[in-house]
Scaffold this motif. Structure first.
Motif, mmCIF file in Angstrom:
data_model
loop_
_atom_site.group_PDB
_atom_site.id
_atom_site.type_symbol
_atom_site.label_atom_id
_atom_site.label_comp_id
_atom_site.label_asym_id
_atom_site.label_seq_id
_atom_site.Cartn_x
_atom_site.Cartn_y
_atom_site.Cartn_z
ATOM 1 N N GLU A 94 1.527 5.979 1.795
ATOM 2 C CA GLU A 94 1.122 7.088 2.659
ATOM 3 C C GLU A 94 1.602 6.892 4.096
ATOM 4 O O GLU A 94 1.431 7.772 4.939
ATOM 5 C CB GLU A 94 -0.397 7.255 2.660
ATOM 6 C CG GLU A 94 -0.945 7.903 1.400
ATOM 7 C CD GLU A 94 -0.992 6.910 0.235
ATOM 8 O OE1 GLU A 94 -0.994 5.686 0.507
ATOM 9 O OE2 GLU A 94 -0.956 7.331 -0.935
ATOM 10 N N ASP A 150 -0.959 -11.442 -1.390
ATOM 11 C CA ASP A 150 -1.241 -10.003 -1.343
ATOM 12 C C ASP A 150 -1.055 -9.538 0.089
ATOM 13 O O ASP A 150 -0.756 -10.304 1.001
ATOM 14 C CB ASP A 150 -2.660 -9.698 -1.866
ATOM 15 C CG ASP A 150 -3.736 -10.418 -1.068
ATOM 16 O OD1 ASP A 150 -3.467 -10.756 0.122
ATOM 17 O OD2 ASP A 150 -4.819 -10.647 -1.613
ATOM 18 N N ILE A 151 -1.279 -8.246 0.302
ATOM 19 C CA ILE A 151 -1.008 -7.633 1.581
ATOM 20 C C ILE A 151 -1.902 -8.125 2.695
ATOM 21 O O ILE A 151 -1.610 -7.965 3.891
ATOM 22 C CB ILE A 151 -1.112 -6.084 1.442
ATOM 23 C CG1 ILE A 151 -0.439 -5.401 2.658
ATOM 24 C CG2 ILE A 151 -2.569 -5.657 1.274
ATOM 25 C CD1 ILE A 151 0.983 -5.675 2.773
ATOM 26 N N ASN A 152 -3.002 -8.779 2.324
ATOM 27 C CA ASN A 152 -3.952 -9.234 3.331
ATOM 28 C C ASN A 152 -3.594 -10.599 3.924
ATOM 29 O O ASN A 152 -4.260 -11.056 4.859
ATOM 30 C CB ASN A 152 -5.360 -9.290 2.731
ATOM 31 C CG ASN A 152 -5.854 -7.895 2.301
ATOM 32 O OD1 ASN A 152 -5.678 -6.941 3.034
ATOM 33 N ND2 ASN A 152 -6.451 -7.802 1.111
ATOM 34 N N LYS A 181 0.396 -5.288 -8.232
ATOM 35 C CA LYS A 181 0.604 -3.971 -8.793
ATOM 36 C C LYS A 181 0.809 -2.906 -7.724
ATOM 37 O O LYS A 181 1.037 -1.743 -8.045
ATOM 38 C CB LYS A 181 -0.598 -3.589 -9.659
ATOM 39 C CG LYS A 181 -0.762 -4.488 -10.880
ATOM 40 C CD LYS A 181 -1.973 -4.055 -11.703
ATOM 41 C CE LYS A 181 -2.156 -4.943 -12.948
ATOM 42 N NZ LYS A 181 -3.324 -4.542 -13.748
ATOM 43 N N GLU A 182 0.761 -3.320 -6.485
ATOM 44 C CA GLU A 182 0.860 -2.360 -5.400
ATOM 45 C C GLU A 182 2.310 -2.265 -4.892
ATOM 46 O O GLU A 182 3.056 -3.251 -4.887
ATOM 47 C CB GLU A 182 -0.058 -2.781 -4.242
ATOM 48 C CG GLU A 182 -1.534 -2.867 -4.640
ATOM 49 C CD GLU A 182 -2.130 -1.532 -5.039
ATOM 50 O OE1 GLU A 182 -1.613 -0.493 -4.509
ATOM 51 O OE2 GLU A 182 -3.043 -1.489 -5.887
ATOM 52 N N GLN A 183 2.676 -1.024 -4.441
ATOM 53 C CA GLN A 183 4.005 -0.762 -3.898
ATOM 54 C C GLN A 183 3.896 -0.494 -2.396
ATOM 55 O O GLN A 183 3.012 0.243 -1.944
ATOM 56 C CB GLN A 183 4.645 0.462 -4.577
ATOM 57 C CG GLN A 183 4.839 0.298 -6.069
ATOM 58 C CD GLN A 183 5.884 -0.767 -6.388
ATOM 59 O OE1 GLN A 183 6.856 -0.915 -5.666
ATOM 60 N NE2 GLN A 183 5.652 -1.510 -7.483
ATOM 61 N N TYR A 184 4.828 -1.118 -1.635
ATOM 62 C CA TYR A 184 4.817 -0.966 -0.180
ATOM 63 C C TYR A 184 6.262 -0.751 0.307
ATOM 64 O O TYR A 184 7.223 -0.894 -0.452
ATOM 65 C CB TYR A 184 4.229 -2.220 0.493
ATOM 66 C CG TYR A 184 2.838 -2.557 0.008
ATOM 67 C CD1 TYR A 184 1.722 -1.943 0.560
ATOM 68 C CD2 TYR A 184 2.644 -3.513 -1.016
ATOM 69 C CE1 TYR A 184 0.423 -2.264 0.106
ATOM 70 C CE2 TYR A 184 1.378 -3.825 -1.464
ATOM 71 C CZ TYR A 184 0.275 -3.189 -0.903
ATOM 72 O OH TYR A 184 -0.972 -3.503 -1.359
ATOM 73 N N SER A 199 7.116 -4.893 -3.801
ATOM 74 C CA SER A 199 5.899 -4.814 -4.651
ATOM 75 C C SER A 199 5.145 -6.133 -4.555
ATOM 76 O O SER A 199 5.745 -7.210 -4.634
ATOM 77 C CB SER A 199 6.293 -4.500 -6.092
ATOM 78 O OG SER A 199 7.165 -5.505 -6.600
ATOM 79 N N ASP A 234 2.037 1.302 3.399
ATOM 80 C CA ASP A 234 1.824 1.739 2.017
ATOM 81 C C ASP A 234 2.569 3.041 1.801
ATOM 82 O O ASP A 234 3.278 3.524 2.692
ATOM 83 C CB ASP A 234 0.336 1.861 1.738
ATOM 84 C CG ASP A 234 -0.365 2.832 2.697
ATOM 85 O OD1 ASP A 234 0.380 3.604 3.359
ATOM 86 O OD2 ASP A 234 -1.601 2.808 2.789
#
Length: 542
Positions: free
Chosen positions: A152, A125-127, A215-218, A212, A150
């Motif tokens: 934003e 994951d992103i972490n 479920k997250e998009q970056y 991705s 992300d």
């Protein structure tokens, strides 16, 4: 010695073998066709050569083609001589490598989201900071900026040299450069490169790839300044215009050289025509070649000859006309003077006796008959010489015709102590003749033979046929006639007696009338003299 004998024996064998193989090849299908093809090619070459020599058009076409080919060769050579090499330098920046690194990094993250940790598989994951730092170090170059945001624009993972915590995704997208950038510099022709004065900073490379994780998009953002490399290039600059001008000049000069002789010949014909036009009709223009220009010179020469012949014929006609007037005046005046003189004597009573008066009248009568004969001959000659005169022909047996004329003239022959000897053909010889006019012609020949024969003497009259011709001959013995006079016997008013004594000859029109009649019948008449043997021949085609 043995080797020499072998050599001497082998040479004839090799020669025989060579001849045998040559004959075999010549008689083979390929040999026959090759021979026929060679003959045809030679024939075509000869025909083409003949066509070229006979046509000015072909000669000009060949001259133009040859000059064009030579001018083309000159263009190629001069174009190479005037070709100039210009050296240029190009700085190319390695955007492709950066693009590949960014794409490879994004693909690696997408394809390796699951890792093995202590024998257990888990999803990244992103972490996972360490994972992303390893990936960044694996693909990026020193100084490159790599970070993940992300949607934003919050920076979640980054390389140590990235200071931003938040970015504007729209600005990042706007900064993406799709065009490669390079700087090109022209340098001097001595091969040295100098780009120090034209250096400029390259544009920053920016790439953005969506990734991705779960479920997250970056977004993966990759920024870098590309490194540059210098490439040295050579450019060829051609001076085609100058080469084309030289080729064109060469074409003109070559064409003038090739056509020089022909133009010189045309000028020669022009000058010759000018000379002929000025009246020198004997001038002959040289005839060179077989083409139309040569035929023009030939026709000009023919024209000049014909015009000269016509002028000479006109001069001769004028001279003949003058001679005719002179001769007619002389021949008419002489007997007329005698007639008037003797009649005047009788009129004035200047005679001693009746016998003397009768003698004067007899002389006047004879002179009158001569005058009448001359006038009749003049009339006959004029009538026969008229081109509108038509012949009234009929089928005649020439043997019987000549025999009858000689029989009718026997008294005249006997009076002059001349014997007739006939050598006539035994077979019939049928000709289409105008009887009355042909009688006049033959009588003139026989009368002429009697007048100029030795007396006593003989005249041989012959008729014979050979091949497709029939010949009438009249032969006698008399004074030799020189060759130059033989040619004039058939001229009007010509007499062997140049003093024009009417007592020694006729009117001078008899043989001229005879010739005209014979030629009207498409025949030929001529005279021959060998020593004292004089012969006249008349020939007709059957």
């Amino acid at each position: 010695m043995i080797n020499r004998k072998k050599d001497k024996g082998e040479k004839p064998k090799k020669e025989k073998l060579r001849v045998r193989l040559k004959n075999k090849f010549s008689n083979s299908f390929i040999g026959r066709n090759l021979k026929e093809l060679t003959i045809r090619i030679k024939f075509l070459i000869q025909r083409l050569d003949r066509k070229i020599k006979q046509s000015v058009q072909f000669e000009l076409v060949i001259a133009i083609i040859v000059c064009f080919l030579i001018a083309g060769a000159i263009y190629m050579v001069t174009n190479n001589l005037f070709r100039n090499i210009v050296y240029t330098s190009v700085i190319k920046y390695d955007y492709d490598s950066l693009s590949n690194n960014a794409e490879s990094m994004a693909r690696y993250i997408e394809e390796n989201r699951t890792v093995d940790v202590n024998g257990e598989k888990r999803t990244i994951d992103i972490n996972d900071n360490k994972y992303f730092q390893d990936v960044f170090n694996m693909y990026k170059h020193e100084g490159d900026l790599v970070f993940i945001t992300d949607l934003e624009g919050n920076v979640l993972r980054k390389t140590p040299n990235v200071s931003n915590e938040k970015v504007d995704i729209f600005s990042v997208l706007k900064g993406i450069s799709e065009n490669k950038y390079e700087e090109e510099f022209s340098v001097e022709h001595n091969g040295r490169y100098d780009i120090s004065t034209n250096q400029s900073k390259p544009k920053e490379f920016t790439a953005l790839y969506p990734i991705s994780l779960g479920k997250e998009q970056y977004y993966l953002v990759y920024k870098a300044i590309p490194t540059g490399r210098i490439e040295n290039l050579e450019k060829t600059v051609e001076n085609s215009f100058l080469a084309m001008v030289l080729a064109f000049l060469a074409f003109i000069i070559l064409f003038l050289i090739v056509t020089k002789n022909k133009m010189k010949y045309i000028h020669e014909i022009s000058e010759g025509l000018k000379v002929i036009a000025e009246g020198e009709l004997d001038y002959v223009i040289a005839e060179r070649g077989e083409d139309e220009i040569s035929r023009i010179s030939k026709n000009i020469n023919i024209m000049a000859r014909e015009v000269n012949k016509q002028i000479e014929a006109q001069k001769l006609a004028e001279k003949t006309k003058s001679d005719l007037i002179t001769n007619v005046s002389h021949d008419l005046r002489t007997p007329l003077t005698s007639v008037m003189g003797y009649i005047g004597l009788v009129k004035d009573g200047r005679y001693d006796s009746e016998e003397k008066m009768k003698e004067y009248l007899d002389i006047a009568f004879n002179k009158s008959e001569q005058l009448k004969a001359l006038i009749e001959d003049l009339f006959e000659y004029t009538k026969i010489n008229n081109s509108d005169m038509t012949l009234e022909k009929s089928e005649v047996n020439l043997v019987d015709f000549i025999s009858q004329i000689s029989e009718e003239m026997k008294p005249f022959f006997e009076e002059n102590d001349i014997e007739q000897i006939l050598t006539l053909s035994d077979e019939k010889i049928i000709l289409s003749l105008d009887v009355s006019k042909m009688v006049r012609a033959i009588e003139n020949l026989l009368t002429n033979a009697v007048k100029y024969s030795y007396k006593p003497g003989a005249v041989i009259i012959g008729v014979y046929k050979k091949d497709n011709f029939v010949t009438i001959s009249v032969k006698n013995r008399g004074d030799n006639i020189p060759e130059e006079k033989l040619q004039k016997l058939f001229d009007r008013f010509y007499r062997l007696d140049e003093s024009r004594n009417t007592n020694s000859g006729g009117t001078g029109l008899g043989l001229a009338i005879t010739k005209n009649i014979i030629e009207r019948h498409n025949g030929k008449i001529w005279a021959e003299c060998y020593g004292n043997d004089i012969s006249f021949y008349v020939r007709f085609r059957m």
